[in-house]
Scaffold this motif. Sequence first.
Motif, PDB file in Angstrom:
ATOM      1  N   ALA A   1       0.819  -1.222   0.000  1.00 56.85           N
ATOM      2  CA  ALA A   1       0.000   0.000   0.000  1.00 56.85           C
ATOM      3  C   ALA A   1       0.849   1.267   0.000  1.00 56.85           C
ATOM      4  O   ALA A   1       0.358   2.349   0.319  1.00 56.85           O
TER       5      ALA A   1
ATOM      6  N   ARG B   1      -0.373   4.593  -1.373  1.00 58.64           N
ATOM      7  CA  ARG B   1      -1.639   5.133  -0.844  1.00 58.64           C
ATOM      8  C   ARG B   1      -1.391   5.898   0.462  1.00 58.64           C
ATOM      9  O   ARG B   1      -0.458   5.613   1.184  1.00 58.64           O
TER      10      ARG B   1
ATOM     11  N   ASP C   1      -4.380   7.219   2.544  1.00 60.29           N
ATOM     12  CA  ASP C   1      -5.521   7.231   3.461  1.00 60.29           C
ATOM     13  C   ASP C   1      -5.467   6.026   4.396  1.00 60.29           C
ATOM     14  O   ASP C   1      -5.707   4.892   3.999  1.00 60.29           O
ATOM     15  N   LYS C   2      -5.146   6.295   5.676  1.00 63.81           N
ATOM     16  CA  LYS C   2      -4.928   5.198   6.632  1.00 63.81           C
ATOM     17  C   LYS C   2      -6.165   4.330   6.820  1.00 63.81           C
ATOM     18  O   LYS C   2      -6.064   3.115   6.947  1.00 63.81           O
ATOM     19  N   ASP C   3      -7.348   4.961   6.880  1.00 63.49           N
ATOM     20  CA  ASP C   3      -8.579   4.187   7.083  1.00 63.49           C
ATOM     21  C   ASP C   3      -8.829   3.246   5.917  1.00 63.49           C
ATOM     22  O   ASP C   3      -9.218   2.093   6.105  1.00 63.49           O
ATOM     23  N   GLU C   4      -8.589   3.750   4.699  1.00 61.35           N
ATOM     24  CA  GLU C   4      -8.793   2.913   3.509  1.00 61.35           C
ATOM     25  C   GLU C   4      -7.777   1.775   3.448  1.00 61.35           C
ATOM     26  O   GLU C   4      -8.098   0.658   3.034  1.00 61.35           O
ATOM     27  N   ILE C   5      -6.549   2.054   3.860  1.00 61.24           N
ATOM     28  CA  ILE C   5      -5.514   1.009   3.890  1.00 61.24           C
ATOM     29  C   ILE C   5      -5.919  -0.083   4.885  1.00 61.24           C
ATOM     30  O   ILE C   5      -5.797  -1.274   4.596  1.00 61.24           O
ATOM     31  N   GLU C   6      -6.419   0.329   6.049  1.00 60.42           N
ATOM     32  CA  GLU C   6      -6.877  -0.651   7.046  1.00 60.42           C
ATOM     33  C   GLU C   6      -8.026  -1.495   6.495  1.00 60.42           C
ATOM     34  O   GLU C   6      -8.091  -2.708   6.719  1.00 60.42           O
ATOM     35  N   ALA C   7      -8.941  -0.835   5.762  1.00 61.45           N
ATOM     36  CA  ALA C   7     -10.079  -1.560   5.165  1.00 61.45           C
ATOM     37  C   ALA C   7      -9.577  -2.581   4.144  1.00 61.45           C
ATOM     38  O   ALA C   7     -10.084  -3.709   4.069  1.00 61.45           O
ATOM     39  N   SER C   8      -8.556  -2.188   3.368  1.00 60.20           N
ATOM     40  CA  SER C   8      -7.969  -3.112   2.388  1.00 60.20           C
ATOM     41  C   SER C   8      -7.301  -4.289   3.080  1.00 60.20           C
ATOM     42  O   SER C   8      -7.395  -5.429   2.629  1.00 60.20           O
TER      43      SER C   8
ATOM     44  N   LYS D   1      -4.800  -1.565  -4.235  1.00 62.10           N
ATOM     45  CA  LYS D   1      -6.148  -1.301  -4.759  1.00 62.10           C
ATOM     46  C   LYS D   1      -6.109  -1.177  -6.283  1.00 62.10           C
ATOM     47  O   LYS D   1      -6.502  -0.153  -6.857  1.00 62.10           O
TER      48      LYS D   1
END
Length: 236
Positions: A103, A106, A108-115, A154
């Motif tokens: 990642a 990228r 965005d920490k929240d999006e990375i966690e979601a991934s 992503k």
Amino acid sequence: MAMLEIKDLEVYYGMIQAIKGVSFQVNEGEVIALIGANGAGKTTILHTITGLLSPKKGSVIFEGKEITKVPAHKIVSLGMAHVPEGRRVFAQLSVYQNLKMGAYTRSDKDEIEASLEAVYKRFPRLEERKNQIAGTLSGGEQQMLAMGRALMSKPRIILMDEPSMGLSPILVNEIFDIIQSVSASGTTVLLVEQNAKKALSIADRAYVLETGKIVQEGKADVLMHDDSIRKAYLGE
């Protein structure tokens, strides 16, 4: 418009021409297989698409933009991920650290966690082994890690190079099930695979490569029943 278009690609290693005017395209949502014998040029094509090699002639167009001279690290941020032959995990890092490396483009920490959660859901074994050093994983687990790491960027399209190499038949089936689920979730797949039977069984279309040239193309289910393909690549 094709998502990925390869036009008249010519690639040389010194004086030796490895790719001889190859053209093909991948449409959004497809699974496309590139099949052929060892040394046909399949890996060279993937390396050229992802910026690891420079072609002498021809162009690579991704989502309408020419990326032939774009450096490899920038191609990842455009939405293309590469699962290399031989897995190439970071052997000294943990499973979790390998996934986080995927990642790196990228922010965005929240999006990375979601991934990360999505990767763990797809590969439960990676979550079980998240603190384990990647070099100590089995071959199948390393292949899952390489795929999971690629998905962490992503990608809109994922290029996979010989994902079944060196795996037991049970694991081969598992890896191909995962490729199908990656495709079903909306990621386009370009698959290079020596196991032509498995590749054709999950692909929409396929291109057959021989000594740097495309010699046949068509719908995968049609090629699967083509006598010349069965004889040359399916061992029948």
